[in-house]
Write a protein that holds these residues in place. Structure first.
Motif, PDB file in Angstrom:
ATOM      1  N   ASP A 198       0.794  -1.222   0.000  1.00 25.32           N
ATOM      2  CA  ASP A 198       0.000   0.000   0.000  1.00 25.32           C
ATOM      3  C   ASP A 198       0.829   1.276   0.000  1.00 25.32           C
ATOM      4  N   ASP A 199       0.196   2.341  -0.453  1.00 22.17           N
ATOM      5  CA  ASP A 199       0.630   3.733  -0.348  1.00 22.17           C
ATOM      6  C   ASP A 199       1.521   4.164  -1.521  1.00 22.17           C
ATOM      7  N   ARG A 200       2.645   4.795  -1.239  1.00 22.68           N
ATOM      8  CA  ARG A 200       3.486   5.363  -2.309  1.00 22.68           C
ATOM      9  C   ARG A 200       4.966   5.073  -2.029  1.00 22.68           C
ATOM     10  N   ASN A 201       5.259   3.853  -1.716  1.00 19.66           N
ATOM     11  CA  ASN A 201       6.633   3.486  -1.360  1.00 19.66           C
ATOM     12  C   ASN A 201       7.398   3.045  -2.603  1.00 19.66           C
ATOM     13  N   PHE A 202       7.459   3.944  -3.580  1.00 17.63           N
ATOM     14  CA  PHE A 202       7.940   3.580  -4.904  1.00 17.63           C
ATOM     15  C   PHE A 202       9.393   3.099  -4.910  1.00 17.63           C
ATOM     16  N   GLN A 203      10.269   3.814  -4.236  1.00 14.99           N
ATOM     17  CA  GLN A 203      11.685   3.430  -4.251  1.00 14.99           C
ATOM     18  C   GLN A 203      11.880   2.046  -3.660  1.00 14.99           C
ATOM     19  N   ASP A 204      11.216   1.776  -2.545  1.00 17.10           N
ATOM     20  CA  ASP A 204      11.316   0.453  -1.923  1.00 17.10           C
ATOM     21  C   ASP A 204      10.821  -0.630  -2.866  1.00 17.10           C
ATOM     22  N   TRP A 205       9.681  -0.387  -3.474  1.00 20.31           N
ATOM     23  CA  TRP A 205       9.075  -1.404  -4.326  1.00 20.31           C
ATOM     24  C   TRP A 205       9.943  -1.700  -5.545  1.00 20.31           C
TER      25      TRP A 205
ATOM     26  N   ASP B 209       3.586  -6.491   8.019  1.00 20.51           N
ATOM     27  CA  ASP B 209       4.647  -5.573   8.416  1.00 20.51           C
ATOM     28  C   ASP B 209       5.214  -6.028   9.757  1.00 20.51           C
ATOM     29  N   TYR B 210       6.517  -5.908   9.913  1.00 18.44           N
ATOM     30  CA  TYR B 210       7.242  -6.280  11.139  1.00 18.44           C
ATOM     31  C   TYR B 210       7.362  -7.788  11.346  1.00 18.44           C
ATOM     32  N   ALA B 211       6.908  -8.595  10.399  1.00 17.36           N
ATOM     33  CA  ALA B 211       7.109 -10.041  10.526  1.00 17.36           C
ATOM     34  C   ALA B 211       8.610 -10.334  10.588  1.00 17.36           C
TER      35      ALA B 211
ATOM     36  N   GLU C  72      15.060  -2.664   5.367  1.00 17.70           N
ATOM     37  CA  GLU C  72      15.661  -3.280   6.549  1.00 17.70           C
ATOM     38  C   GLU C  72      15.208  -2.611   7.839  1.00 17.70           C
ATOM     39  N   ASN C  73      15.012  -1.296   7.788  1.00 18.35           N
ATOM     40  CA  ASN C  73      14.575  -0.549   8.962  1.00 18.35           C
ATOM     41  C   ASN C  73      14.148   0.833   8.495  1.00 18.35           C
ATOM     42  N   GLY C  74      13.632   1.623   9.417  1.00 22.88           N
ATOM     43  CA  GLY C  74      13.240   2.976   9.050  1.00 22.88           C
ATOM     44  C   GLY C  74      11.910   3.356   9.642  1.00 22.88           C
ATOM     45  N   THR C  75      11.364   4.445   9.163  1.00 19.53           N
ATOM     46  CA  THR C  75      10.094   4.933   9.667  1.00 19.53           C
ATOM     47  C   THR C  75       8.942   4.318   8.887  1.00 19.53           C
TER      48      THR C  75
END
Length: 258
Positions: A39-46, A189-191, A225-228
């Motif tokens: 979901d959302d707009r996490n384009f760089q991650d995706w 998330d957080y698994a 790996e981590n972050g907000t």
């Protein structure tokens, strides 16, 4: 029955009736599987994670919120090139239930849905599914949104003392998925750090789905790996993808669901 009134789509060539929408529906499914969504707009991650999806042959559905602007269109192009599907997630990420309580369903469609679908259609993307922001839905919102989309996705938690594999709400027989317009997704998330999304919980759910030829929907947000913000790590995703493959579960996109 029109999907949207003329005030929302003056000249839209999108499906205008439920029958037309269903005319694009895939054949009945027979194999159990996993519907992986983000979901959302996490384009760089995706985009960075595309090699991971390719490694396991996973096709996912990405529900995009906000304006379908140049960054969104570029991400959509890359995601679709790898076989992934695109869904709508509203313009302003509003809680649908609360909005419906103070405004009309038509106002929600005009403000939150129509602008996204118009721009997606202009890019030759026909969003067949919608994910509720913050999983805020009820019968009234479902009735409205299912006049526009083949499926909507919401979410729910499980009791602290309950196994995911025991919660029937998350499992739909593959052959009956067309009868369920609203599908419940389980957040990962957080698994595997939270009790409701340990590997044992996820493995048990996959084992049930494989045994009973059922479909389970999962959702996450960022891949890092981590972050907000809400995120799942690449390591956890690889573990989840690998277990599903080991059990012979297919990965479906929302576009492949009848």
């Amino acid at each position: 029955m029109p999907l949207l009134t003329a005030s929302v789509y003056a000249d839209e060539p999108l499906p205008s009736t439920i029958d037309e929408l269903r005319s694009r529906t895939p054949e009945t499914l027979t194999e159990g599987g996993v519907v992986m969504t983000f979901d959302d707009r996490n384009f760089q991650d995706w985009i960075k994670a595309l090699p991971l999806f390719d490694e396991f042959g996973v096709k996912a559905t990405f529900f995009i919120s906000g304006n379908i602007d140049a960054p969104a269109l570029d991400a959509i192009r890359q995601l679709r090139a790898h076989g992934h599907a695109i869904g709508a997630h509203s313009v302003n990420h509003l809680k649908a239930v609360e909005y419906f309580e103070e405004n009309s369903p038509e106002a929600f469609l005009q403000r939150e849905i129509a602008p996204q679908l118009k721009k997606l259609q202009a890019a030759d993307v026909h969003a067949m599914s919608f994910a509720y922001p913050m999983s805020r839905n009820n019968a009234a919102t479902d009735e409205t949104l299912l006049k526009v989309f083949r499926h909507v996705r919401t979410g729910r938690g499980i009791a602290a003392d309950k196994r995911l594999s025991e919660d029937d709400a998350f499992f739909v027989p593959a052959a009956k998925i067309a009868e369920h317009g609203c599908l419940y997704g389980k957040g990962i998330d957080y698994a595997p750090l939270r009790p409701d999304r340990t590997y044992a919980q996820i493995d048990g759910a996959f084992e049930r789905a494989a045994k009973n030829r059922e479909i389970i929907v999962l959702y996450a947000h960022r891949i890092c790996e981590n972050g907000t913000g809400h995120f799942v790590t690449p390591e956890a995703l690889a573990r989840v993808f690998g277990k599903a493959k080991e059990l012979g579960l297919r990965f479906y996109t929302f576009d492949e669901l009848p």
